[in-house]
Design an enzyme around this catalytic site. Structure first.
Site, short mmCIF file in Angstrom:
data_model
loop_
_atom_site.label_atom_id
_atom_site.label_comp_id
_atom_site.label_asym_id
_atom_site.label_seq_id
_atom_site.Cartn_x
_atom_site.Cartn_y
_atom_site.Cartn_z
N PHE A 1 32.18 27.03 50.00
CA PHE A 1 33.13 27.49 51.00
C PHE A 1 34.01 26.34 50.18
O PHE A 1 34.56 25.64 49.19
CB PHE A 1 33.50 25.79 52.36
N GLU A 2 35.44 27.10 50.16
CA GLU A 2 36.59 26.85 49.64
C GLU A 2 38.04 27.79 49.68
O GLU A 2 37.83 28.84 50.25
CB GLU A 2 36.72 27.30 48.10
N ILE A 3 39.06 26.94 50.75
CA ILE A 3 40.33 27.68 50.79
C ILE A 3 40.89 26.90 48.82
O ILE A 3 41.42 25.36 48.92
CB ILE A 3 41.11 27.65 51.66
#
Ligand code: GDP
Ligand code: MN
Length: 349
Positions: A235-237
């Protein structure tokens, strides 16, 4: 294909949906998934959840990347699930192969040795190409150059709570460049010399090291040794312009030159995390307590009952990993002087 406009709502959002809480211009942002054709049904599950909990209200695009051409079924199914536009990119060979300077015999011996020691993915060539690609090249793909912000999604993840606001806009408005939901200690066997390479880079490029960085997240002795804490990168933003900056690309190039993607098994998670912790100011990294997430085998379920009820969460708070012994999230709160959310004491074991 050109990026869609950055303002206005895309025409394929069904009418009658509640407007985004935090209206205003859409961001120049996209989801991005690296996947094989065989990952179709696992990525389909992920897309369905992201759409239901967030994207059907926003209609952001989705870029799919693969080292092989995507087949017609993959494209047809994913296109049908995404509310924004979908784009499909084939990764150029030089972003998914051994650099010339790698000694093939040495790399093979490492894989054989790691296989014997039963190190996870230790014998895999493709996993190493994947980690190197996610570390150094996904943000350089032609399709990604159209965007400023990305949200990485892997197969078989889950989202457990509604996300009623534009998380990309949140990042921009609050001057964030990188974000996470889960953090933990890396397997030391996969990165024995990553910190040595990092220290060499810091010496060679002091101009890239941010003042007010998060060294305290990575090291308990002022930078001498690495404590193996990292933010999970499935998960990365984050901000693509930061990854395309000279600071980040110099860091990646230095690591790539040292060869640890092949002579060890460096993961993109510790690489991104170390970069974020050293090249960004600590205020530029965000922990999303309100984005509830699962990727095998860990869950981030928001701390705080009010948050979980308001956001219609369906995760079990007992599964929350944040405050358990193997998580580094406490350390993130401490170095940033943040107050831990109410109720964290009940989730420590
Ligand atoms: P893990 O989460 O570390 O166990 O690794 P995954 O198997 O989930 O792989 C990470 C990401 O890379 C996922 O999005 C996979 O779909 C993708 N991936 C892994 N190996 C390959 C590969 O050989 N080719 C392509 N195109 N994608 C891959
Ligand atoms: Mn995965």
């Amino acid at each position: 294909p050109a990026a869609t406009g950055v303002t206005g709502v895309t025409p394929n959002i069904p009418s009658g949906l509640p407007p985004a809480k935090d209206g205003g211009p859409r961001m120049n942002a996209t989801f991005v998934s690296l996947a094989r054709n065989s990952d179709l049904w696992e990525i389909a599950r992920s897309i369905r959840q992201v759409e239901d909990r967030f994207n059907k209200k926003f209609g952001y695009d989705w870029v799919f990347l693969n080292d092989k051409p995507f087949d017609a079924t993959f494209k047809k199914v994913t296109k049908s699930l995404v509310s924004g536009n979908t784009y499909y990119g084939e990764i150029p060979k030089e972003h998914w192969s051994f650099p010339d300077h790698i000694d093939q015999d040495k790399a093979r011996k490492v894989r054989e040795d790691m296989a014997q020691r039963k190190i996870i993915y230790g014998d895999s060539v493709s996993y190493r190409h994947m980690c190197r690609f996610e570390s150094g090249f996904f943000f350089q793909q032609e399709l990604m150059k159209n965007y400023e912000w990305y949200w990485r999604v892997e197969p078989s993840i889950e989202l457990f709570c509604d996300i009623d606001y534009d998380a990309f806009k949140f990042m921009a408005d609050n001057k964030k460049k990188y974000s996470f939901v889960l953090s933990l200690y890396e397997y030391v066997e996969t990165i024995p010399t990553l910190w040595d390479s990092t220290k060499k880079f810091m010496k060679a490029h002091p101009e890239h090291i941010a003042e007010g960085n998060s060294m305290g997240f990575l090291s308990d002795d002022g930078g001498d040794t690495y404590n193996h804490c990292h933010m999970w990168s499935n998960f990365e933003i984050g901000n693509l312009d930061w990854l395309r900056s000279k600071a980040y690309t110099d860091y990646f190039d230095a690591l790539d030159q040292d060869g640890g993607f092949f002579y060890e098994r460096w993961g993109d998670a510790p690489v991104h995390s170390i970069a974020a912790a050293l090249l960004l100011k600590k205020e530029e990294i965000h922990f999303f307590n309100d984005i509830a997430y699962y990727h095998v085998p860990f869950t981030h379920c928001p701390t705080g009952e009010k948050t979980r009820l308001d956001l219609k969460c369906h995760c079990n708070p007992k599964d929350n990993f944040d405050w358990k012994g193997y998580s580094c999230t406490s350390r993130f709160f401490e170095i940033n002087g943040l107050e831990k959310p109410e109720g964290y004491e009940n989730q420590q074991d």
